[in-house]
Design a protein around this motif. Structure first.
Motif, PDB file in Angstrom:
ATOM      1  N   SER A  63      -8.569 -12.983   4.721  1.00 34.75           N
ATOM      2  CA  SER A  63      -8.771 -13.089   3.272  1.00 34.75           C
ATOM      3  C   SER A  63      -8.599 -11.751   2.562  1.00 34.75           C
ATOM      4  O   SER A  63      -8.514 -11.711   1.339  1.00 34.75           O
ATOM      5  N   ILE A  64      -8.522 -10.657   3.317  1.00 38.82           N
ATOM      6  CA  ILE A  64      -8.513  -9.329   2.716  1.00 38.82           C
ATOM      7  C   ILE A  64      -7.233  -9.077   1.918  1.00 38.82           C
ATOM      8  O   ILE A  64      -6.126  -9.401   2.363  1.00 38.82           O
ATOM      9  N   LYS A  65      -7.399  -8.515   0.707  1.00 33.89           N
ATOM     10  CA  LYS A  65      -6.270  -8.240  -0.178  1.00 33.89           C
ATOM     11  C   LYS A  65      -6.025  -6.739  -0.353  1.00 33.89           C
ATOM     12  O   LYS A  65      -4.898  -6.324  -0.579  1.00 33.89           O
ATOM     13  N   MET A  66      -7.092  -5.946  -0.283  1.00 33.87           N
ATOM     14  CA  MET A  66      -6.963  -4.493  -0.446  1.00 33.87           C
ATOM     15  C   MET A  66      -7.699  -3.785   0.683  1.00 33.87           C
ATOM     16  O   MET A  66      -8.865  -4.060   0.949  1.00 33.87           O
ATOM     17  N   ASP A 123     -11.712  -6.873  -0.775  1.00 30.70           N
ATOM     18  CA  ASP A 123     -11.513  -5.424  -0.878  1.00 30.70           C
ATOM     19  C   ASP A 123     -12.407  -4.704   0.123  1.00 30.70           C
ATOM     20  O   ASP A 123     -13.636  -4.874   0.099  1.00 30.70           O
ATOM     21  N   LEU A 124     -11.808  -3.892   0.987  1.00 37.05           N
ATOM     22  CA  LEU A 124     -12.555  -3.130   1.984  1.00 37.05           C
ATOM     23  C   LEU A 124     -12.130  -1.668   1.915  1.00 37.05           C
ATOM     24  O   LEU A 124     -10.953  -1.350   2.101  1.00 37.05           O
ATOM     25  N   VAL A 125     -13.090  -0.768   1.640  1.00 38.57           N
ATOM     26  CA  VAL A 125     -12.809   0.662   1.520  1.00 38.57           C
ATOM     27  C   VAL A 125     -13.509   1.397   2.659  1.00 38.57           C
ATOM     28  O   VAL A 125     -14.733   1.379   2.759  1.00 38.57           O
ATOM     29  N   LEU A 126     -12.711   2.037   3.515  1.00 42.28           N
ATOM     30  CA  LEU A 126     -13.219   2.793   4.661  1.00 42.28           C
ATOM     31  C   LEU A 126     -12.778   4.255   4.569  1.00 42.28           C
ATOM     32  O   LEU A 126     -12.625   4.933   5.584  1.00 42.28           O
ATOM     33  N   GLU A 127     -12.607   4.745   3.376  1.00 37.38           N
ATOM     34  CA  GLU A 127     -12.122   6.117   3.160  1.00 37.38           C
ATOM     35  C   GLU A 127     -13.064   7.144   3.788  1.00 37.38           C
ATOM     36  O   GLU A 127     -14.287   7.081   3.635  1.00 37.38           O
TER      37      GLU A 127
END
Length: 604
Positions: free
Chosen positions: A252-255, A229-233
């Motif tokens: 591997s990123i899913k979100m 999960d990676l959040v760049l908001e």
């Protein structure tokens, strides 16, 4: 005879602790049931104390006493305790020691790095800590946390004083980190984020929302082998030019959340998602326009299940390109998207027939034709949100109940639905949430159909639906006994009879009756005595509620955590006098007309 009486054994004494523990496991979602269980007898009191693993005290003064009773607590939530000083944390550490696994301090204040030092030194088993909203914490606190070698989950949202130096200490000391939230840590830059990525190789979830970062820190982030999960908001420093320089992708990123990244177009998105073979959820809310080029860069993401485009400007060609994806979408959000038309939406749902969640809130151009396509194509829908779709005629709502009988959530706020539409929707026997706010064409007849057909309903919103009276509320209370939330605000036809009916809903946790001028203390008293699990209550502008209603509320609503009131201060003193044990240190703050009540006292 005395010896004979001594031989009588309670059947509960024959149960082993393991069996009783299994019973308690089934009561985890019902706090009142567990409390009643522990009060049944001394042995049950002792067993419940040994069984409990999670604790959420109402105020910090109770913490030490509770921890002495509950000796095996591993999860401590202090989010209801606004005043937590260093001494409190020291006592927590002394009582729990290595047993403590997680602690939530996200709404607590007044402790310093000294208190955190006690926790870290004595609680070697600590794997999770939430310090969100502690804007005063500095790098010295981060340096203390760095000594927690087993820490796996760390939340520092809005810790605005922590800099790259503090994050560097954490990166070096906490190598086992799996979840890191640095949202709104405005003094953390590429340097700090890069250190976290290079040193903490086990990271699965990383939230960098609103950080002043650029593409410089993305290269080490994308090399994390386990990142999901990676959040760049809201990261304006990330743009197409920077993303074009990336040499690595994260398969591997899913979100991936790129909401409010206005400087990222389809060009940058393609660089970031290239090779992301396991991508399942993509959030692009309030970003650039959704064009055909934007959609085409995700054409081959066959594992994509969910995409959220809230607030984006969309084109017909862009929506149709999404309809042509190899992926089979299960969730699609087009809330407040300008440009959504019958033509494009119909094409999209006809190709993504496996949709389970669809949000078309404020898509004001769609009509009956779109609903016809949705209901005929997506018969497995579990959630449909369509607030303020003003061009949809009332006849369209009969299609929903006819074709989408697996619905669990339906939001038709501010629409033309009428009683015939509700009659059709009552076929959705699995319905849990129904929002009918500002639906001016519905009456008690339609609500009665819902009550008879949707017995599992837990949440009902009737905000400003002026055609509803006491009879409709009575039908709901009788037909939906597990109701947990109801909003009947701003309805002059609602009287005490409605509240008396709702008092039979023993699971009710949230009640909103703001602006209901015909309810009085009689109805509120019935709610207080019948709905002992009530946690949220809004009685603003209920001018006929006086001290006589506040007294039962104070006596019986022991779970009340949020209250909205608009009384004079003298009426609130009644509540204080009965609830003072549950109020925090701010209890003496003067009340004003529009104050907001919590168990921690008044918040401005």
């Amino acid at each position: 005879m005395k010896k004979h009486r001594d031989l009588i054994v309670s059947p509960f004494d024959l149960l082993t602790d393991e069996i009783v523990f299994a019973i308690l496991d089934r009561l985890n979602d019902d706090a009142l049931a567990k409390k009643s269980f522990s009060l049944a007898c001394k042995s049950f009191y002792t067993i419940e104390s040994l069984h409990r693993r999670a604790l959420r005290p109402l105020r910090s003064e109770l913490v030490t006493r509770l921890l002495k009773r509950y000796r095996f607590i591993s999860h401590l939530d202090l989010s209801l305790c606004p005043c937590v000083e260093d001494g409190t944390l020291f006592r927590v550490a002394a009582e729990t020691q290595s047993r403590l696994r997680s602690i939530d301090l996200s709404k607590s204040r007044f402790f310093t790095h000294a208190g955190l030092s006690s926790l870290v030194a004595m609680c070697a088993g600590l794997v999770e800590i939430d310090l969100s909203n502690r804007t005063e914490l500095s790098d010295s606190a981060a340096a203390v946390l760095a000594q927690a070698k087993n820490l796996e989950r760390l939340r520092l949202a809005r810790c605005k004083m922590i800099t790259d130096m503090g994050i560097g200490c954490l990166a070096v000391g906490c190598r086992k980190l799996r979840l890191v939230c640095l949202k709104w840590c405005l003094r953390v830059s590429d340097l700090g984020v890069g250190l976290i990525a290079m040193k903490c190789k086990e990271i699965r979830s990383l939230d960098l929302s609103y950080l002043p970062i650029t593409e410089k820190c993305l290269s080490p982030i994308l090399q994390l082998e386990h990142l999901e999960d990676l959040v760049l908001e809201g990261c304006p420093g990330i743009d197409d030019d920077g993303l074009a320089t990336l040499k690595h992708s994260c398969n591997s990123i899913k979100m991936l959340n790129l909401s409010k990244c206005q400087n990222v177009s389809h060009v940058g998105l393609s660089h970031l998602t290239n090779g992301a073979e396991h991508l399942q959820q993509l959030i692009l809310a309030y970003g650039p326009a959704v064009t055909a080029d934007m959609a085409k860069c995700l054409h081959y993401s066959s594992g994509l299940q969910s995409i959220k485009l809230d607030g984006c400007s969309v084109t017909t060609s862009g929506i149709k390109a999404i309809g042509s994806w190899l992926a089979s979408l299960e969730e699609l959000s087009l809330s407040k998207c300008s440009g959504v038309s019958d033509e494009s939406l119909s094409f999209l749902v006809q190709t993504h027939k496996e949709l389970r969640k669809l949000d078309i809130t404020c898509c004001r151009k769609i009509t009956y034709a779109s609903i016809d396509s949705i209901t005929n194509s997506c018969t497995s829908l579990a959630s449909l949100r369509m607030e303020s779709c003003s061009f949809i005629s009332k006849d369209a709502f009969t299609l929903i109940g006819r074709c989408c009988q697996f619905l669990e959530e339906l939001d038709v706020t501010d629409n033309e639905i009428d009683d015939e539409g509700l009659k059709s929707i009552s076929r959705c026997s699995k319905l849990l949430t129904l929002k009918l706010g500002i639906c001016l064409n519905i009456t008690d007849d339609g609500l009665t159909h819902v009550a008879n057909g949707c017995p599992k309903l837990k949440e009902l919103d009737l905000y400003r639906s002026s055609g509803i009276t006491d009879a409709g509320i009575a039908a709901i209370a009788h037909g939906c006994p597990t109701l947990e939330m109801i909003n009947i605000a701003y309805n002059d036809k609602i009287t005490d009879r409605s509240l008396i009916s709702l008092s039979k809903c023993l699971m009710l946790k949230a009640l909103e009756i703001r602006g209901c001028h015909s309810v009085s203390s009689v109805g509120l008293s019935a709610i207080a005595m019948g709905c002992r699990q009530l946690m949220v209550l809004d009685i603003k502008k209920c001018v006929n509620i006086n001290d006589n209603g506040m007294i039962p509320l104070a006596q019986f609503s022991q779970n009340l955590k949020e209250g909205f009131v608009s009384f004079a201060a003298d009426k609130l003193v009644i509540l204080f006098s009965y609830r003072c044990r549950a109020l925090g240190p701010c209890q003496h703050k003067p009340a004003t007309e529009h104050d907001y009540l919590t168990l921690g006292g008044f918040d401005p």
